[in-house]
Design an enzyme around this catalytic site. Structure first.
Site, PDB file in Angstrom:
ATOM      1  CB  CYS A 119      -1.265   0.162   1.296  1.00  0.00           C
ATOM      2  SG  CYS A 119      -2.103  -1.309   1.036  1.00  0.00           S
ATOM      3  CG  HIS A 262      -3.005   3.640   1.851  1.00  0.00           C
ATOM      4  ND1 HIS A 262      -3.840   3.542   0.860  1.00  0.00           N
ATOM      5  CD2 HIS A 262      -3.161   2.306   2.358  1.00  0.00           C
ATOM      6  CE1 HIS A 262      -3.179   1.388   1.107  1.00  0.00           C
ATOM      7  NE2 HIS A 262      -3.520   0.995   2.598  1.00  0.00           N
ATOM      8  CG  ASN A 292      -6.546  -1.270   1.325  1.00  0.00           C
ATOM      9  OD1 ASN A 292      -6.053  -0.653   0.133  1.00  0.00           O
ATOM     10  ND2 ASN A 292      -5.860  -1.347   2.724  1.00  0.00           N
TER      11      ASN A 292
HETATM   12  N1  ACO Z   1     -18.320  -8.960   9.892  1.00  0.00           N
HETATM   13  C1  ACO Z   1     -18.833  -8.627  11.590  1.00  0.00           C
HETATM   14  N2  ACO Z   1     -18.178  -9.443  12.761  1.00  0.00           N
HETATM   15  C2  ACO Z   1     -16.650  -9.113  11.954  1.00  0.00           C
HETATM   16  C3  ACO Z   1     -16.526  -8.844  11.157  1.00  0.00           C
HETATM   17  C4  ACO Z   1     -17.261  -8.533   9.551  1.00  0.00           C
HETATM   18  N3  ACO Z   1     -16.518  -8.488   9.065  1.00  0.00           N
HETATM   19  N4  ACO Z   1     -14.736  -8.482  10.956  1.00  0.00           N
HETATM   20  C5  ACO Z   1     -14.416  -9.730  12.739  1.00  0.00           C
HETATM   21  N5  ACO Z   1     -15.457  -9.712  13.275  1.00  0.00           N
HETATM   22  C6  ACO Z   1     -15.966  -9.727  14.355  1.00  0.00           C
HETATM   23  C7  ACO Z   1     -14.884 -10.871  15.189  1.00  0.00           C
HETATM   24  O1  ACO Z   1     -14.496 -11.792  14.520  1.00  0.00           O
HETATM   25  C8  ACO Z   1     -14.849 -10.313  16.845  1.00  0.00           C
HETATM   26  O2  ACO Z   1     -15.956 -11.468  17.086  1.00  0.00           O
HETATM   27  P1  ACO Z   1     -15.106 -11.335  18.410  1.00  0.00           P
HETATM   28  O3  ACO Z   1     -15.233 -10.512  19.207  1.00  0.00           O
HETATM   29  O4  ACO Z   1     -17.304 -12.468  18.580  1.00  0.00           O
HETATM   30  O5  ACO Z   1     -13.749 -12.559  18.240  1.00  0.00           O
HETATM   31  C9  ACO Z   1     -15.333  -8.466  16.244  1.00  0.00           C
HETATM   32  O6  ACO Z   1     -15.391  -8.016  15.129  1.00  0.00           O
HETATM   33  C10 ACO Z   1     -14.127  -7.858  16.732  1.00  0.00           C
HETATM   34  O7  ACO Z   1     -12.859  -7.891  15.856  1.00  0.00           O
HETATM   35  P2  ACO Z   1     -12.132  -7.118  15.636  1.00  0.00           P
HETATM   36  O8  ACO Z   1     -11.361  -7.667  15.080  1.00  0.00           O
HETATM   37  O9  ACO Z   1     -11.537  -7.312  17.330  1.00  0.00           O
HETATM   38  O10 ACO Z   1     -12.734  -5.899  15.325  1.00  0.00           O
HETATM   39  P3  ACO Z   1     -11.771  -4.443  14.722  1.00  0.00           P
HETATM   40  O11 ACO Z   1     -12.934  -3.541  15.638  1.00  0.00           O
HETATM   41  O12 ACO Z   1     -10.790  -4.707  15.307  1.00  0.00           O
HETATM   42  O13 ACO Z   1     -11.948  -4.025  13.198  1.00  0.00           O
HETATM   43  C11 ACO Z   1     -10.619  -4.073  12.151  1.00  0.00           C
HETATM   44  C12 ACO Z   1     -11.510  -5.012  12.065  1.00  0.00           C
HETATM   45  C13 ACO Z   1     -11.721  -2.921  10.400  1.00  0.00           C
HETATM   46  C14 ACO Z   1     -10.079  -5.409   9.980  1.00  0.00           C
HETATM   47  C15 ACO Z   1      -9.919  -2.899  11.885  1.00  0.00           C
HETATM   48  O14 ACO Z   1      -8.494  -3.860  12.588  1.00  0.00           O
HETATM   49  C16 ACO Z   1      -8.949  -2.542  10.817  1.00  0.00           C
HETATM   50  O15 ACO Z   1      -9.575  -1.687   9.925  1.00  0.00           O
HETATM   51  N6  ACO Z   1      -7.296  -3.081  11.047  1.00  0.00           N
HETATM   52  C17 ACO Z   1      -6.519  -2.063   9.771  1.00  0.00           C
HETATM   53  C18 ACO Z   1      -6.386  -2.830   9.052  1.00  0.00           C
HETATM   54  C19 ACO Z   1      -5.800  -2.508   7.410  1.00  0.00           C
HETATM   55  O16 ACO Z   1      -6.199  -1.234   7.440  1.00  0.00           O
HETATM   56  N7  ACO Z   1      -4.903  -3.388   6.161  1.00  0.00           N
HETATM   57  C20 ACO Z   1      -4.546  -2.952   5.863  1.00  0.00           C
HETATM   58  C21 ACO Z   1      -3.781  -1.583   6.008  1.00  0.00           C
HETATM   59  S1  ACO Z   1      -2.936  -2.167   4.391  1.00  0.00           S
HETATM   60  C22 ACO Z   1      -2.194  -2.633   3.476  1.00  0.00           C
HETATM   61  O17 ACO Z   1      -1.345  -3.188   3.135  1.00  0.00           O
HETATM   62  C23 ACO Z   1      -2.720  -3.947   2.199  1.00  0.00           C
END
Ligand code: ACO
Length: 339
Positions: A119, A262, A292
């Site tokens: 990214c 980004h 993304n």
């Molecule tokens: N729909 C519903 N529930 C979900 C989903 C979904 N799509 N995804 C996760 N959950 C659930 C999980 O299972 C978890 O449930 P549990 O508590 O019963 O186990 C709960 O939601 C919370 O999960 P978390 O992983 O703690 O959710 P978080 O608030 O951290 O959000 C997210 C997840 C959106 C991925 C966030 O961590 C994020 O945006 N991180 C950055 C990721 C990113 O930007 N990546 C790309 C980087 S750039 C590159 O180089 C590609």
């Protein structure tokens, strides 16, 4: 290739373009595949839909469209381009797709190569291209950020599949005098020791070659991501690198016209904007529509805001890319538009 001359001490962003696939997948549609909901995805990420390349489109084709649009805006003939850098982690050809792009563009005089930095790729490629122009070795460069992460997403993993989409964006960069310089500063960083929170590893499968010898089968697994670690990395490192950049260039946050980050997650954009007290209206975002798109997000967003008149010639933009590697960077640019 331009001869070394009086040009080359500055670079100007004189054109941009973008292209996105025609298939649009909404959150509700994704909910038919994995256990998720539109409300969950929008509240955690700001994403409503993403574009996915289907059988009638290719990444090279999208890159071509984006680059051709940037050429048109810049008013350049394709033969006048000296350098093409395609920032991508998902090329159509693992040996590099940039030469194919050069051929389709008809940019016969250009050297073309791929650059991989996930990214951060577009920002790294922009800075790389600027070095060739600043030395006077070359005069005109096309920098394309394009990715087709949909190939490598596990579409059954709701924790990651909701985030990503495909797209391409491009910028035309021209060597100028120092007075017209539009790349006012940059910072680039890598930290491989933290790389395991976001990667796309090879399949670990070995096949028999000849008696007693084996070879690794080519091919990749799907995107592996620890979302919380990536989130923490982004909200810590992006403000820090922007702070360093603003200090190094003696730039007050209030003097920025736009923050162009980004597009990974709206919560990350909001956190960075808040850190510098930059009003939300100045933090560019098109995450809702595209998600993304990896190396494509920054030029895709730039093109959208130039096309709709938000970004105007002469405006000051602080940009930051971040992602797998881990890699991250920032650049302070002044949008020029066609000279
Ligand atoms: N729909 C519903 N529930 C979900 C989903 C979904 N799509 N995804 C996760 N959950 C659930 C999980 O299972 C978890 O449930 P549990 O508590 O019963 O186990 C709960 O939601 C919370 O999960 P978390 O992983 O703690 O959710 P978080 O608030 O951290 O959000 C997210 C997840 C959106 C991925 C966030 O961590 C994020 O945006 N991180 C950055 C990721 C990113 O930007 N990546 C790309 C980087 S750039 C590159 O180089 C590609």
């Amino acid at each position: 290739m331009a001869e070394t001359s009086t040009i080359g001490s500055g670079v100007a962003l004189v054109g941009c373009g973008s292209a996105t696939p025609s298939q649009r997948i909404s959150n509700d549609q994704l909910g038919q595949r994995v256990d998720t909901s539109d409300a969950w995805i929008r509240s955690r990420t700001g994403i409503s839909a993403r574009r996915v390349i289907g059988p009638d489109e290719t990444l090279t084709g999208l890159s071509h469209q984006a680059a051709a649009n940037a050429l048109t805006m810049a008013g350049w003939e394709s033969e006048s381009v000296d350098l093409i850098i395609l920032a991508t982690s998902t090329p159509d050809d693992l040996f590099g797709s940039a030469p194919q792009l050069q051929a389709i563009l008809g940019a016969r005089g250009a050297v073309a190569f791929d650059l991989t930095a996930a990214c951060s790729g577009f920002l790294f490629a922009l800075v790389t291209a600027a070095q060739f122009l600043r030395t006077g070795a070359m005069r005109r460069a096309l920098v394309i950020g394009a990715d087709q992460l949909s190939r490598w997403v596990n579409w059954d993993d709701r924790r990651s599949c909701v985030l990503f989409g495909d797209g391409a964006g491009a910028v035309a960069l021209e060597a100028t005098s120092a007075a017209q310089n539009g790349l006012l500063g940059f910072q680039l960083k890598s930290d491989g020791s933290r790389g395991d929170c976001l990667n796309l590893p090879q399949v670990q499968n070995y096949l028999s070659l000849v008696a007693g010898n084996s070879h690794q089968q080519g091919g990749f697994q799907s995107i592996q991501m620890n979302g919380q670690e990536v989130y923490k990395f982004a909200v810590r490192e992006v403000p820090a690198i922007l702070q360093t950049l603003l200090k190094a260039t003696n730039t007050a946050p209030e003097s920025l016209d736009w923050l162009l980050l980004h597009q990974a997650n709206q919560r990350i954009l909001d956190a960075v904007g808040d850190r510098f007290a930059i009003p939300q209206a100045k933090v560019l975002s098109n995450l809702a529509e595209y998600g993304n798109t990896s190396a494509a997000t920054i030029p895709l967003m730039l093109d959208e805001a130039v096309q709709d008149g938000r970004i105007k010639p002469g405006q000051l933009i602080a940009s930051s890319g971040f992602g797998a590697g881990l890699s991250w960077g920032a650049a302070l640019v002044r949008w020029q538009g066609p000279i």
